[in-house]
Design a protein around this motif. Sequence first.
Motif, mmCIF file in Angstrom:
data_model
loop_
_atom_site.group_PDB
_atom_site.id
_atom_site.type_symbol
_atom_site.label_atom_id
_atom_site.label_comp_id
_atom_site.label_asym_id
_atom_site.label_seq_id
_atom_site.Cartn_x
_atom_site.Cartn_y
_atom_site.Cartn_z
ATOM 1 N N LEU A 38 1.247 -1.645 -0.118
ATOM 2 C CA LEU A 38 0.184 -0.153 0.011
ATOM 3 C C LEU A 38 0.789 1.243 -0.337
ATOM 4 N N GLY A 39 2.364 0.966 0.691
ATOM 5 C CA GLY A 39 2.655 2.680 0.587
ATOM 6 C C GLY A 39 3.537 2.659 -0.767
ATOM 7 N N ALA A 40 4.219 1.812 -1.308
ATOM 8 C CA ALA A 40 4.347 1.630 -2.535
ATOM 9 C C ALA A 40 3.251 2.177 -3.821
ATOM 10 N N ALA A 41 2.355 1.845 -4.012
ATOM 11 C CA ALA A 41 0.675 2.197 -4.453
ATOM 12 C C ALA A 41 0.713 3.566 -4.061
ATOM 13 N N ARG A 42 0.503 3.825 -2.810
ATOM 14 C CA ARG A 42 0.473 5.601 -2.755
ATOM 15 C C ARG A 42 1.239 6.498 -3.355
ATOM 16 N N ALA A 43 3.269 5.786 -3.025
ATOM 17 C CA ALA A 43 3.457 6.498 -4.327
ATOM 18 C C ALA A 43 3.741 7.165 -5.753
ATOM 19 N N VAL A 44 3.727 5.550 -5.794
ATOM 20 C CA VAL A 44 3.716 5.715 -7.236
ATOM 21 C C VAL A 44 2.249 6.122 -8.182
ATOM 22 N N ILE A 45 1.150 5.657 -6.987
ATOM 23 C CA ILE A 45 0.020 6.578 -7.556
ATOM 24 C C ILE A 45 -0.153 7.563 -7.572
ATOM 25 N N ALA A 46 0.190 8.145 -6.299
ATOM 26 C CA ALA A 46 -0.430 9.669 -6.368
ATOM 27 C C ALA A 46 1.197 10.452 -7.308
ATOM 28 N N ILE A 47 1.900 10.556 -7.549
ATOM 29 C CA ILE A 47 2.781 11.130 -8.594
ATOM 30 C C ILE A 47 2.339 10.632 -10.178
ATOM 31 N N LEU A 48 1.871 9.470 -10.510
ATOM 32 C CA LEU A 48 1.218 9.907 -12.002
ATOM 33 C C LEU A 48 0.187 10.874 -11.829
ATOM 34 N N LEU A 49 -1.129 9.873 -10.633
ATOM 35 C CA LEU A 49 -2.118 11.102 -10.705
ATOM 36 C C LEU A 49 -2.332 12.782 -10.583
ATOM 37 N N SER A 50 -1.003 13.173 -9.413
ATOM 38 C CA SER A 50 -0.906 14.648 -9.290
ATOM 39 C C SER A 50 -0.693 15.067 -11.417
ATOM 40 N N ILE A 51 0.031 14.454 -12.034
ATOM 41 C CA ILE A 51 0.246 14.872 -13.586
ATOM 42 C C ILE A 51 -1.018 14.378 -14.099
ATOM 43 N N VAL A 52 -1.826 13.421 -13.609
ATOM 44 C CA VAL A 52 -2.920 13.974 -14.761
ATOM 45 C C VAL A 52 -3.803 14.818 -14.190
ATOM 46 N N VAL A 53 -3.566 15.383 -12.624
ATOM 47 C CA VAL A 53 -4.626 16.422 -12.396
ATOM 48 C C VAL A 53 -4.731 17.373 -13.188
ATOM 49 N N GLY A 54 -3.018 17.615 -12.766
ATOM 50 C CA GLY A 54 -2.768 19.012 -13.226
ATOM 51 C C GLY A 54 -2.527 18.759 -14.926
ATOM 52 N N ILE A 55 -2.800 18.011 -16.019
ATOM 53 C CA ILE A 55 -2.794 18.191 -17.342
ATOM 54 C C ILE A 55 -4.215 17.898 -17.466
ATOM 55 N N SER A 56 -4.676 17.884 -16.431
ATOM 56 C CA SER A 56 -6.610 18.116 -17.067
ATOM 57 C C SER A 56 -6.826 19.437 -16.611
ATOM 58 N N MET A 57 -6.712 20.473 -15.719
ATOM 59 C CA MET A 57 -6.730 21.217 -15.255
ATOM 60 C C MET A 57 -6.237 22.167 -15.806
ATOM 61 N N ALA A 58 -4.518 22.429 -16.633
ATOM 62 C CA ALA A 58 -4.468 22.881 -18.509
ATOM 63 C C ALA A 58 -5.016 22.723 -19.005
ATOM 64 N N PHE A 59 -5.613 21.871 -19.092
ATOM 65 C CA PHE A 59 -6.463 21.675 -20.714
ATOM 66 C C PHE A 59 -7.945 21.723 -20.751
ATOM 67 N N ILE A 60 -8.559 21.820 -19.028
ATOM 68 C CA ILE A 60 -9.631 22.805 -18.913
ATOM 69 C C ILE A 60 -9.719 24.485 -18.910
ATOM 70 N N PHE A 61 -8.153 25.178 -18.539
ATOM 71 C CA PHE A 61 -8.476 26.014 -17.918
ATOM 72 C C PHE A 61 -7.303 27.067 -18.473
ATOM 73 N N GLU A 62 -6.126 26.464 -18.679
ATOM 74 C CA GLU A 62 -5.085 27.214 -19.859
ATOM 75 C C GLU A 62 -4.994 28.168 -20.139
ATOM 76 N N ARG A 63 -4.669 29.861 -20.076
ATOM 77 C CA ARG A 63 -4.502 30.125 -21.120
ATOM 78 C C ARG A 63 -3.018 30.978 -21.640
ATOM 79 N N LYS A 64 -2.821 30.928 -22.820
ATOM 80 C CA LYS A 64 -1.950 31.465 -23.031
ATOM 81 C C LYS A 64 -1.674 33.034 -22.732
ATOM 82 N N GLN A 65 -0.887 33.760 -21.683
ATOM 83 C CA GLN A 65 -0.989 35.462 -21.570
ATOM 84 C C GLN A 65 0.427 35.590 -22.318
ATOM 85 N N GLN A 66 -0.031 37.166 -23.177
ATOM 86 C CA GLN A 66 0.799 37.925 -23.064
ATOM 87 C C GLN A 66 2.116 37.896 -22.379
#
Length: 347
Positions: free
Chosen positions: A122-150
């Motif tokens: 469970l400790g290993a699963a928490r570490a590996v999955i949390a890292i991968l999921l954090s990237i999934v969450v970030g990419i999802s947020m960027a896809f939905i909201f990111e706007r290039k600013q000058q």
Amino acid sequence: MSSEYLLYLMDAGVQSVQNYLALHVLLCLIPAFFLAGAIASLFSKESVLKYFGSDAPGYVSYTVAAVSGCLLAVCSCTVLPLFAGIYKRGAGIGPASTFLFSAPAINILAIVYTAKILGYDLGAARAVIAILLSIVVGISMAFIFERKQQEIKKGIKTFGDDEHKKSAYLFILLLAILITPEIISNGRFLGVIMFALILITAHFSNKWFTKEELKEWMGETWFLIKQITPLLLVGVFFAGIIVEILPKEYVVEFVGGNTLSSNFIAAISAALMYFSTLTEVPIISALTILGMGKGPSLAMLLAGPALSLPNMIVISRIMGAKKASVYISLIVIISTISGFAYGMYIA
């Protein structure tokens, strides 16, 4: 509802606030505020954008954001001033969201403690999955909201090589102050080390930075304290009441198996509760003894440290209600699916 019960709930809320202050403010939250203030005032915007900005290469920004939390022993509330400092300096919503999730979810102490108490699988699963999921969450947020600013050149402070080095050294010193209480358990030895670190930091801060820069740092720190602390205390108060109202025996009954509904209940329950750093492990350990499944346990380990009622209140203020709602929903949904998949895998 009787007046005695209301008084009991009020007392539970007050006790929750008292416990929070006793455990966090002096040795964890205050250093986090100073670190966030330093990031917001003494670090150039370009140095932040170099790794976290929307124009930075994705493999760099998301990797740095996902693993940078490993050294920080922070909870869902203590990470908020750090997130606010990064986000305010222009970090992209994607990498900033990745950091917001990963920092409390994958700190080294929590991972080691999880493996020791709940099992290495469970400790290993928490570490590996949390890292991968954090990237999934970030990419999802960027896809939905990111706007290039000058890029706005005016008013952006730039540093030479010496200034970058001084800022980096200050960051290391403040980081040491932040994580030392989680490494050293001996009270007297901890006091000596903390006092020495604070003196060293104060000395080199006065040596490296001008009075104007130090004033800006203190001003930014005070602004973050005023913005975040009242919301945190209100949220912790109501979180204490929710824990008392929520029947523990029902929670154990509903999360005993490995279904999508049991994992969802585990994730949403963890999201509404407040777990200070490492406290999620003994709580989940007690629930597993009573029959909680491995899948829901992982769902709680992912959602609990990353979210809490005070956390949700504050991030709504920092990034706006719409972005916060999507971020919270992503954490709960992804934690649910991950817990279910893990439970199926080990079955």
